[in-house]
Structures are given as C-alpha cells and as structure tokens.
Design a protein around this motif. Structure first.
Motif, mmCIF file in Angstrom:
data_model
loop_
_atom_site.group_PDB
_atom_site.id
_atom_site.type_symbol
_atom_site.label_atom_id
_atom_site.label_comp_id
_atom_site.label_asym_id
_atom_site.label_seq_id
_atom_site.Cartn_x
_atom_site.Cartn_y
_atom_site.Cartn_z
ATOM 1 N N PHE A 67 -5.831 -4.772 17.223
ATOM 2 C CA PHE A 67 -5.164 -5.902 16.586
ATOM 3 C C PHE A 67 -4.008 -5.419 15.719
ATOM 4 N N PHE A 68 -4.264 -4.421 14.869
ATOM 5 C CA PHE A 68 -3.209 -3.928 13.993
ATOM 6 C C PHE A 68 -2.093 -3.256 14.799
ATOM 7 N N GLN A 69 -2.437 -2.609 15.893
ATOM 8 C CA GLN A 69 -1.407 -2.002 16.726
ATOM 9 C C GLN A 69 -0.497 -3.062 17.334
ATOM 10 N N ALA A 114 -4.180 3.391 9.014
ATOM 11 C CA ALA A 114 -2.913 3.764 8.398
ATOM 12 C C ALA A 114 -2.255 4.921 9.141
ATOM 13 N N GLU A 115 -3.057 5.849 9.615
ATOM 14 C CA GLU A 115 -2.509 6.977 10.377
ATOM 15 C C GLU A 115 -2.001 6.519 11.739
ATOM 16 N N ALA A 116 -2.766 5.651 12.396
ATOM 17 C CA ALA A 116 -2.414 5.221 13.743
ATOM 18 C C ALA A 116 -1.242 4.244 13.754
ATOM 19 N N CYS A 117 -1.018 3.551 12.649
ATOM 20 C CA CYS A 117 0.023 2.517 12.581
ATOM 21 C C CYS A 117 0.970 2.802 11.421
ATOM 22 N N LEU A 170 -2.712 9.013 -1.785
ATOM 23 C CA LEU A 170 -1.620 8.337 -2.481
ATOM 24 C C LEU A 170 -0.428 8.095 -1.558
ATOM 25 N N ASP A 171 -0.154 9.051 -0.668
ATOM 26 C CA ASP A 171 0.939 8.844 0.283
ATOM 27 C C ASP A 171 0.666 7.616 1.156
ATOM 28 N N TYR A 172 -0.575 7.507 1.644
ATOM 29 C CA TYR A 172 -0.922 6.332 2.449
ATOM 30 C C TYR A 172 -0.811 5.063 1.620
ATOM 31 N N ALA A 173 -1.335 5.100 0.393
ATOM 32 C CA ALA A 173 -1.326 3.907 -0.455
ATOM 33 C C ALA A 173 0.090 3.441 -0.735
ATOM 34 N N ARG A 174 1.033 4.365 -0.792
ATOM 35 C CA ARG A 174 2.423 4.009 -1.075
ATOM 36 C C ARG A 174 3.148 3.445 0.145
ATOM 37 N N ARG A 175 2.442 3.313 1.262
ATOM 38 C CA ARG A 175 2.990 2.579 2.399
ATOM 39 C C ARG A 175 2.676 1.091 2.304
ATOM 40 N N PHE A 176 1.656 0.741 1.544
ATOM 41 C CA PHE A 176 1.219 -0.642 1.434
ATOM 42 C C PHE A 176 2.030 -1.379 0.361
ATOM 43 N N TYR A 177 1.910 -2.695 0.372
ATOM 44 C CA TYR A 177 2.479 -3.545 -0.666
ATOM 45 C C TYR A 177 1.338 -4.253 -1.402
ATOM 46 N N TYR A 178 1.615 -4.667 -2.628
ATOM 47 C CA TYR A 178 0.579 -5.239 -3.484
ATOM 48 C C TYR A 178 1.179 -6.365 -4.315
ATOM 49 N N ASP A 179 0.554 -7.550 -4.262
ATOM 50 C CA ASP A 179 1.074 -8.562 -5.168
ATOM 51 C C ASP A 179 0.583 -8.253 -6.577
#
Length: 333
Positions: free
Chosen positions: A155-157, A205-208, A257-266
C-alpha cells in the motif's frame, strides 16, 4: 500565509440504500447542524463540517489561508466488511472532491481507503488521485496491527509511486491497559509513537524513501523516544560521532533520527516548550500547523502558540505554509 494541515470534514449525508453499517447524518432540532450516528458514535456536527462556504468563512475569521481537510476519524472504521469499507471510502472521497472543488486553493482534500483490505486500499489510490485529492488519511493502527506491518508495505509503495501524501491520525487500539478516559489524551501519545516507530522498525521507511507522511499531534511521544533509539544505534549521546563499541544495535543504514527527519508532524502539542523541543530535535522544516478544526476550536488567532515559540522568520515561513506544500507535493500558490 498559514496552512492548517490538520482539519476535518464530514459528508452531509449518505446514499439511500447504503448498507446498514454505514453512518447516518440525522437532523438536530432547532437548526441546520447534523448528528453523526455511526456505531456507538454520536457526534453533533456543525455546518462547517460539510458546507464549503462556511469553511472559507471560518478560515477568514481565524486567519487561515488554506486547510488540508481529512475525514473525521470516526469514519475510519476498519472493522466493517471489506466491501462495505470500500463503498464507504468511495462515498467519502467523492464528497471530499465535491467539497474542495468550491475553492481548490483553500480546501485541499485527503481521502480514505479500507485498510482492513490492503489490496483494495492500494487499488483505490489511483481513483483518489483522479479525484484531485492530495492523498489519504489512515489510522495509526489497523485493528491493532501497526501500520509498519509488512502486510501494508505494498500500500505504501503504491502511495509513493503515485506521489500521494499520507496523514496518520492517532486512534485508540484494542487494549485494557488504560481506562476509557485516556482514549483522547494519553492514548493519542502512545499511538502516535507506535505508528511512527513501526514505519522505521518494520522497514517501510527504508523501502519507501520518497514517501511523504505526516503524523497528527507530532506523533505523540515519538520525539521523546528518539534520543534513546539513536543511542542504541550509535552508542553516543547528543548525536555525537558513533561509538560502535557502545552501540547495542549497530547498523550501517540511516539512524533513527535520520528516518524521523523524513516525516512531517503537525505541531498541535499544546505547549510552546514542546514545540521548541520538536524544532531543536527534528528541525523547523518538519513541522506543520494543525488545529483539529472543527472537532476542536482553533487558537485565536490560528497558531498563536507557534507564533510565540521564538521561531525565526525563516522557521515561521516553513512551518506556516512551506512545509505543508512540500508534504503535499504541491507548488505553493
């Protein structure tokens, strides 16, 4: 310019002959508001939930320039039969497109999909894109399963392939570890943390790497857990250079932290001190304005706490609108 990236809508009604498990919008005596009846849910909905003109008026009154509108979370009922869940999603998505067509620059819509059937959910994404919607809202868990479960990776892909965005809304999961009174408070923090962590630990996160995903309420307690996760990865405090002799789980890939910095947060975290922590840890380029309007009242004026958080002009410009358009994959007007 201020974009409210966490706001909700409800369809004004549902088609005749719909399955009995569908919601209903019942009149409320003495006015034009409607009552959402869906299972155990009874929610009085003001016109602003389903009338585009009222939404624009509310934006003007609060100082918002645009809203990203997503389905009211009680509609994310993954316990419905898969076929009924798909039919409900399609009706909600049609209404979202109709609502946003009133003013596409000020009303940017997200749809929904039947995540209880990952294949059907992935299959509906193209239709969401065809409707002009920017992406989808999903719950933080699917009947108690983490969204980072490998079953949801296709689904995410497909989301990534189509260039859509994802908004993860914290929702209770089956548990008796906390009382029902905690469902709207502590559970939001727990669920947000679980959902964000699962996308990292489950390999999504790694795959996408180009997946654009945002979490409601800054993913709850996720940011507080990241320094510990990073220490286990690096063996170092304060993001200092890695010490592999101390690292518990050495890994040559990106850090937590590198992965987390790919996301967005309200940034609807209710306290400027929490906002400062998020900016310091994750970066001002990761935060979005959010209000949960009209389920909750906006601050007056909108983003009042954000404005008082000591952001530089550049940081404020990112949080107020630029990040929202990057998350949506759209050009800022």
């Amino acid at each position: 310019m201020i974009v409210d990236a966490h706001a909700h809508f409800l369809p004004r009604g549902y088609p005749e002959g719909a399955p009995e498990c569908f919601p209903a919008m019942e009149p409320i005596d003495g006015g034009d508001d409607l009552l959402l009846v869906f299972g155990q849910t009874r929610f009085p909905a003001k016109q602003v939930f389903f009338e585009a003109e009222k939404r624009i008026e509310a934006q003007d009154a609060s100082g918002a320039s645009a809203e990203v509108v997503s389905p009211m979370p009680p509609l994310l009922r993954y316990d419905l039969p898969a076929g009924d869940g798909l039919a409900l999603a399609q009706h909600v998505n049609d209404f979202a497109a109709e609502l946003c067509a009133y003013d596409p620059e000020r009303l940017i819509g997200l749809g929904m999909v039947p995540m209880q059937d990952p294949d059907a959910a992935a299959g509906e994404l193209a239709a969401i894109a065809d409707r002009g919607l920017a992406g989808v809202e999903i719950a933080s868990n699917i009947l108690g399963r983490s969204i980072g479960d490998p079953a949801f990776l296709p689904f995410f892909q497909e989301v990534e392939r189509l260039g859509l965005s994802v908004f993860v809304h914290a929702m209770p999961s089956p548990s008796d570890r906390l009382p029902m009174s905690a469902m709207g408070t502590y559970v939001v923090g727990i669920e947000g943390m679980y959902s964000a962590a699962s996308l990292i630990l489950g390999g999504t996160a790694e795959a996408c790497p180009d997946l654009r995903v945002s979490f409601s309420h800054a993913a709850g307690g996720f940011a507080m857990s990241l320094p510990r996760a990073n220490y286990f990865w690096s063996g170092a405090w304060n993001e200092e250079p890695r010490d592999l002799e101390r690292a518990v789980m050495p890994d040559d890939g990106p850090s937590p932290l590198d992965y987390a910095r790919r996301f967005y947060y309200d940034s609807m975290v209710f306290d400027r001190r929490a906002i400062r922590y998020l900016v310091d840890l994750l970066g001002a380029d990761r935060l979005l304005v959010g209000s949960d309007f009209p389920a909750m009242l906006r601050e007056d004026p909108i983003a009042r706490t954000l404005r008082s958080s000591g952001l530089t002009d550049d940081e404020w410009g990112q949080v107020a609108s630029e990040n929202a358009y990057r998350w949506l994959g759209r050009t800022r007007p």
